[in-house]
Write a protein that holds these residues in place. Sequence first.
Motif, PDB file in Angstrom:
ATOM      1  N   GLY A 180       0.808  -1.215   0.000  1.00  0.00           N
ATOM      2  CA  GLY A 180       0.000   0.000   0.000  1.00  0.00           C
ATOM      3  C   GLY A 180       0.840   1.264   0.000  1.00  0.00           C
ATOM      4  O   GLY A 180       0.640   2.151  -0.832  1.00  0.00           O
ATOM      5  N   PHE A 181       1.800   1.326   0.912  1.00  0.00           N
ATOM      6  CA  PHE A 181       2.627   2.525   1.009  1.00  0.00           C
ATOM      7  C   PHE A 181       3.575   2.661  -0.174  1.00  0.00           C
ATOM      8  O   PHE A 181       3.946   3.770  -0.548  1.00  0.00           O
ATOM      9  CB  PHE A 181       3.374   2.559   2.349  1.00  0.00           C
ATOM     10  N   ALA A 182       3.959   1.558  -0.761  1.00  0.00           N
ATOM     11  CA  ALA A 182       4.781   1.632  -1.971  1.00  0.00           C
ATOM     12  C   ALA A 182       3.997   2.337  -3.088  1.00  0.00           C
ATOM     13  O   ALA A 182       4.539   3.177  -3.809  1.00  0.00           O
ATOM     14  CB  ALA A 182       5.216   0.240  -2.408  1.00  0.00           C
ATOM     15  N   HIS A 183       2.718   1.999  -3.200  1.00  0.00           N
ATOM     16  CA  HIS A 183       1.882   2.668  -4.192  1.00  0.00           C
ATOM     17  C   HIS A 183       1.707   4.147  -3.875  1.00  0.00           C
ATOM     18  O   HIS A 183       1.750   4.993  -4.770  1.00  0.00           O
ATOM     19  CB  HIS A 183       0.513   1.988  -4.273  1.00  0.00           C
ATOM     20  N   LEU A 184       1.490   4.442  -2.603  1.00  0.00           N
ATOM     21  CA  LEU A 184       1.321   5.846  -2.226  1.00  0.00           C
ATOM     22  C   LEU A 184       2.602   6.628  -2.519  1.00  0.00           C
ATOM     23  O   LEU A 184       2.541   7.773  -2.983  1.00  0.00           O
ATOM     24  CB  LEU A 184       0.969   5.972  -0.735  1.00  0.00           C
TER      25      LEU A 184
END
Lengths: 298, 298
Positions: free
Chosen positions: B77-81
């Motif tokens: 998730g945070f990689a995408h963000l």
Amino acid sequence: MRNLNSVHLNGLRALEAVGRLGSLQAAAEELGVSIGAVSQQVIKAEAQLDRTIFERTPKGMLATEAGAPLLAALNEGFAHLSRAVALAQRRDDSILTISVAPVFAARWLVYRLDRFAEHHPDINLRMDATMKLVDPALCDVDIGIRVGDGRWPDVKAELLLEQEVFPVCTPSMAERLREPADLLALPAIIDGRAMFGWDVWMRAAGLEGAALETRHVFNDASLCLDAAIAGQGVMLAWQTLAGYALQQGQLVAPFGIRARTGFGHYFVTAHGVREPKKVRDFKAWIRAEMAETLKLFI
Amino acid sequence: MRNLNSVHLNGLRALEAVGRLGSLQAAAEELGVSIGAVSQQVIKAEAQLDRTIFERTPKGMLATEAGAPLLAALNEGFAHLSRAVALAQRRDDSILTISVAPVFAARWLVYRLDRFAEHHPDINLRMDATMKLVDPALCDVDIGIRVGDGRWPDVKAELLLEQEVFPVCTPSMAERLREPADLLALPAIIDGRAMFGWDVWMRAAGLEGAALETRHVFNDASLCLDAAIAGQGVMLAWQTLAGYALQQGQLVAPFGIRARTGFGHYFVTAHGVREPKKVRDFKAWIRAEMAETLKLFI
DNA sequence: AATTCTGATATAGAAAAGCTATATGAGAAA
DNA sequence: TTTCTCATATAGCTTTTCTATATCAGAATT
């Protein structure tokens, strides 16, 4: 991922929600805040990113050309985060997680697990073996069993069994004993970590002040029991520790003199929490099994 | 994604960073906060999720069995963000985004874009045609060109060209004119949105108080020019509007009497910002092209 | 055995972010 | 012209986040 330091995560979430839902009103509803809050967050986030993500129209917010790919990536990101949270929140109610002392597990509980499975096929037991007191309110343990004085202010302690200690040795050793004082001639196996000493039993046996000759000292009660079973000497054991070996005839408790240590076995649960059925079922089953064990000592 | 409402996003980020980096120290460094801050966030997030995500060891934080899948999903998730934010922050320095009035684009700028490409092959022009004043500080426009009085407190306005108006009509119409007053006999094409009227020119021509017969009124200056080119009448035009038609011989400016409106063409940029080279290049190019246009009016 | 080091936690209070309530503005619809 | 819908601005309160500091526990070192 240091670039995330330059923008507020709540702002990114506001952007994503508005982008997906098309208006501040709809986004506010999903986020559980007011329209003004979402408006502020979107404006702030656009400023932090130095980008115009939305075009304001009388019919709502429209993603700009530059904003669209950003919103797509944000949507993917928050979808993963949402899945992660859902994963964490899902409770597998069929798993009962218990925390017990290793010696309790090895010497009493593990022999009975087949019967628990028979009685409760719908409950999967997960055992966390540790000597540390656990607070079920602060970890994902459902219930604990611990021996102590039960005075643990952070948890709810419910008495299961008063601890009583008594000497145990092999049957062949016991054949040589005519009276309790004869025990003093036997070598003693000492548990260095025990919360009590022989003096507790001596008083109960009318031998106050007497002592045994120490042969072995271990830092683990289970090892002590193994040594006693091996004929190395006499050990001061308690119900759940020695119950199985007594039942199997590996050890005997000569003279039947037992002394209370002042400690007890306690169920440990969280304060002020209504117990789920699986926890109540487990406690009831443990009490029934403990009653069976105690028949040895009548 | 309402389930994200029950946990703080900063806490989830702290969990992810600690999970990926293995210690509060390393996570604190990446997040740009103190170790105590990360510790608090992790503890709070674990409580909000009602999950123990980490086992605390003397060597750092170890993901629990239950925590590992959660952390994997958070990481995704945070990689995408992070990718989303990087996307937003990446400046394609080869793109110059300008904002101009549609009529300025259609009647002056569009004819010259080939020459801009020749002079600046390294700059890709992106044109946003709107009549609304833009603030480059608040949107992803690099520079704007607008006609007005230049008194816009929120932006920096730099004079490019003083606006002058003059009558234009077809050559055949002009052949019938002997003196400026003869214009009064021609039908007038009126731009309903113009910020000035014929009176401005009448004064300059010594015909104060005189008026023309109105034949057509449009709400778009470009349409007015088309009507003039079609021989429908005489229009009061300005340099950038009529320059190309004059150069092509489609229209003439009889008698050469010009009047200043008090307005001007202005470059619009953000206050207090050092202009990137591409913006400086663009302004210089515009000034050179404008000088070429003005040669028509010497 | 004593001391030092590393890593985590607790706490008080300050700073920043987030939020509500309310007023206002703009454009579309009636 | 009036009403409705949607976004924005603002003041001030609430909550979250953070820092600074003290403390604790276990491992490593002396």
